[in-house]
Design a protein around this motif. Structure first.
Motif, PDB file in Angstrom:
ATOM      1  N   THR A   1       2.136   8.948  11.100  1.00  0.00           N
ATOM      2  CA  THR A   1       2.637   8.186   9.177  1.00  0.00           C
ATOM      3  C   THR A   1       3.973   8.982   9.931  1.00  0.00           C
ATOM      4  O   THR A   1       4.865   8.136   9.846  1.00  0.00           O
ATOM      5  CB  THR A   1       1.650   8.031   8.095  1.00  0.00           C
TER       6      THR A   1
ATOM      7  N   VAL B   1      -0.181   2.169  15.530  1.00  0.00           N
ATOM      8  CA  VAL B   1      -1.329   2.814  14.414  1.00  0.00           C
ATOM      9  C   VAL B   1      -2.636   1.902  14.524  1.00  0.00           C
ATOM     10  O   VAL B   1      -3.651   2.732  13.679  1.00  0.00           O
ATOM     11  CB  VAL B   1      -0.669   2.607  13.112  1.00  0.00           C
TER      12      VAL B   1
ATOM     13  N   LEU C   1      -2.100   1.619   6.088  1.00  0.00           N
ATOM     14  CA  LEU C   1      -1.726   2.974   6.574  1.00  0.00           C
ATOM     15  C   LEU C   1      -1.673   3.354   5.258  1.00  0.00           C
ATOM     16  O   LEU C   1      -2.185   4.881   4.775  1.00  0.00           O
ATOM     17  CB  LEU C   1      -0.485   2.827   6.609  1.00  0.00           C
TER      18      LEU C   1
END
Length: 518
Positions: A90, A111, A378
């Motif tokens: 992240t 990601v 996320l």
């Protein structure tokens, strides 16, 4: 008059911004193109510049890798594997989003495979954001915006407001600020509102004889930036940050924030921000200007050129009004905002009602959807792997507990913290994902903290990026015209940041307390 492009700038990437709208790709008019810096021909200097740019990108990648390494190895004794890898990835992608050596959406795709490959989260979890109603709400919003762009309704609204306000003192600026506020109800995308407004403002500057570099021109262009920037305040689907905030709130707090809930919470602040923005901009660009003459007549001519309101526009207004009514009645029928939005998009092209071409309505951009889906995933990954829990424990201190023990003081703390984070995470969605989960985790450790309200404040404050060009997509787009510089943002941006922070604290002491949020 400049014509309006049909290209929809990426709502999410906020640096020569998100997904990735850059000054080079921003919507411009012929007038702005004429005043924009010219690119130089290829030569030794341009080759050197290219090498420097390549080296700079390599350095940015190195910083991203360094962020990963420091977190992954530095926190080995403090976090389990899943949380540590999730946090490391992240922070690495946040570095890439802030510095943008590659497009925002490309970083987002990283990601999608890095987290599952690492074993930190499952593939189902990292793809779960793409199944969220928020994704389809943005799709439906783009479809509605495309339908509106296929009619003269947006232009008619802008011309009418400028006809009413144009020849009053400060009236042109007031009209420019008001136009996107009205558009927010039926064009749920700040980038599209900006793209529709810019050609109209260029037409106004031409009528008034304002040139690039004039103080009056800077003031009007900053009116576009600020007007479009605050236009998403109270209308839930009108800003991507709002949609992400609500999804995080619903996921973390197991609640359901409706369109009306958001509207009621933010409406007083929005209504105050509109005149406050006008006043700050009017005072920040002092100039002895004559009362505009001829603008009202010109607007009348442009309205006449559009002709009377057609049955097509009336049908469109009926559809848009119906969608807004259904949004407002969510507490009655229980449909999330995406359902009325999709109904409205279909009705726009329905046989017998048709106000827009279905094929054009379907021509939506994929990049902002990738950004949104990854951001939502996320946020869920940070929650599921326990990262937010770790962060809240580390941030626990006597000072933090004291600040969060008083609801009004906690609101002010969150507003200031979010503004600071927003300055280094210029993308709105990145600012939301960096603040909202942590704020809710911190609130969970203090029984007197209104977690929902604090999350709302963090999400709302993320929309207010006035000091740096790259903080909002309207700022990037207007800066790309060449009519304003970064320096032009500092004075009004500083004062508007103070205004929004002060208003947030005032709302905490009054309106939100009266509504029973604490």
């Amino acid at each position: 008059m400049s014509t309006m492009t049909n290209r929809q700038p990426d709502e999410e990437a906020v640096r020569p911004e998100s997904d990735a709208v850059s000054p080079e790709s921003a919507v411009t008019s012929p007038e702005s193109v004429a005043t924009s810096p010219k690119s130089t021909a290829d030569g030794p200097e341009s080759a050197t510049a290219k090498r420097r740019k390549a080296l700079r990108k390599l350095f940015w990648f190195a910083l991203s890798v360094l962020a990963f390494v420091l977190v992954y190895f530095g926190l080995e004794a403090y976090m389990d594997y899943g949380a540590r890898v999730t946090l490391a990835i992240t922070l690495a992608v946040i570095v890439l989003w802030v510095l943008e050596p590659i497009p925002f959406s490309m970083t987002a795709v990283l990601v999608l495979f890095l987290l599952p490959i690492s074993g930190a989260v499952s593939t189902d979890l990292i793809l779960s954001g793409f199944a969220a109603p928020a994704i389809f709400l943005i799709v439906a919003g783009m479809m509605i915006a495309s339908g509106v762009e296929q009619t003269p309704l947006g232009k008619r609204l802008a011309y009418q407001l400028l006809y009413w306000f144009g020849e009053k003192k400060g009236g042109v600026l007031a009209g420019i600020i008001l136009v996107p506020q009205v558009m927010a109800f039926f064009i749920p995308a700040a980038a599209v509102r900006t793209a529709m407004l810019l050609p109209i403002v260029f037409s106004i500057t031409s009528i008034l004889g304002v040139k690039a570099g004039d103080v009056r021109g800077k003031k009007l262009m900053m009116g576009v930036v600020i007007g479009c920037g605050i236009s998403g305040t109270a209308v839930l689907p009108a800003a991507l940050g709002n949609v992400i905030t609500v999804d995080l709130i619903n996921t973390y707090l197991q609640t359901h924030v409706t369109y009306t809930d958001w509207l009621v919470l933010a409406l007083p602040m929005w209504l105050i921000m509109i005149p406050a923005s006008w006043w700050v901009l009017y005072r920040s660009f002092p100039v002895k200007e004559p009362m505009p003459s001829g603008l009202k007549e010109k607007m009348k001519e442009l309205i006449a050129e559009l002709g009377p309101v057609s049955s097509r526009e009336k049908r469109l207004m009926g559809i848009l009004a119906g969608v807004c009514v259904l949004w407002a009645l969510e507490g009655v029928h229980g449909w999330p905002p995406v359902i009325p939005a999709l109904i409205g998009a279909v009705l726009m092209a329905w046989p017998g009602i048709k106000v827009a071409d279905w094929e054009k309505i379907l021509d939506v951009k994929f990049a902002p959807l990738v950004m949104l889906g990854v951001t939502l995933s996320l946020g869920r990954a940070l929650y599921e792997t326990g990262v937010t829990g770790y962060l809240s424990k580390w941030m626990e201190s006597d000072l933090t507990l004291y600040l969060f023990s008083n609801p009004a003081l906690a609101v002010l703390t969150v507003a200031v913290l979010t503004q600071l984070i927003h300055k280094v995470t210029s993308n709105v969605s990145t600012a939301v994902i960096a603040t909202v989960p942590v704020v809710m985790a911190l609130a969970a450790h203090s029984p007197d903290s209104p977690a929902l309200l604090l999350a709302f404040v963090a999400g709302l404050t993320s929309l207010y990026g006035f000091i740096l060009v790259v903080e909002t997509i309207p700022g990037v787009m207007v800066h790309g015209t060449g009519w304003v510089t970064q320096q032009d943002f500092f004075v009004p941006g500083f004062w508007l940041t103070l205004v929004t922070t002060g208003l947030t604290f005032l709302m905490a002491l009054t309106w939100w307390k009266w509504l029973g949020y604490y």
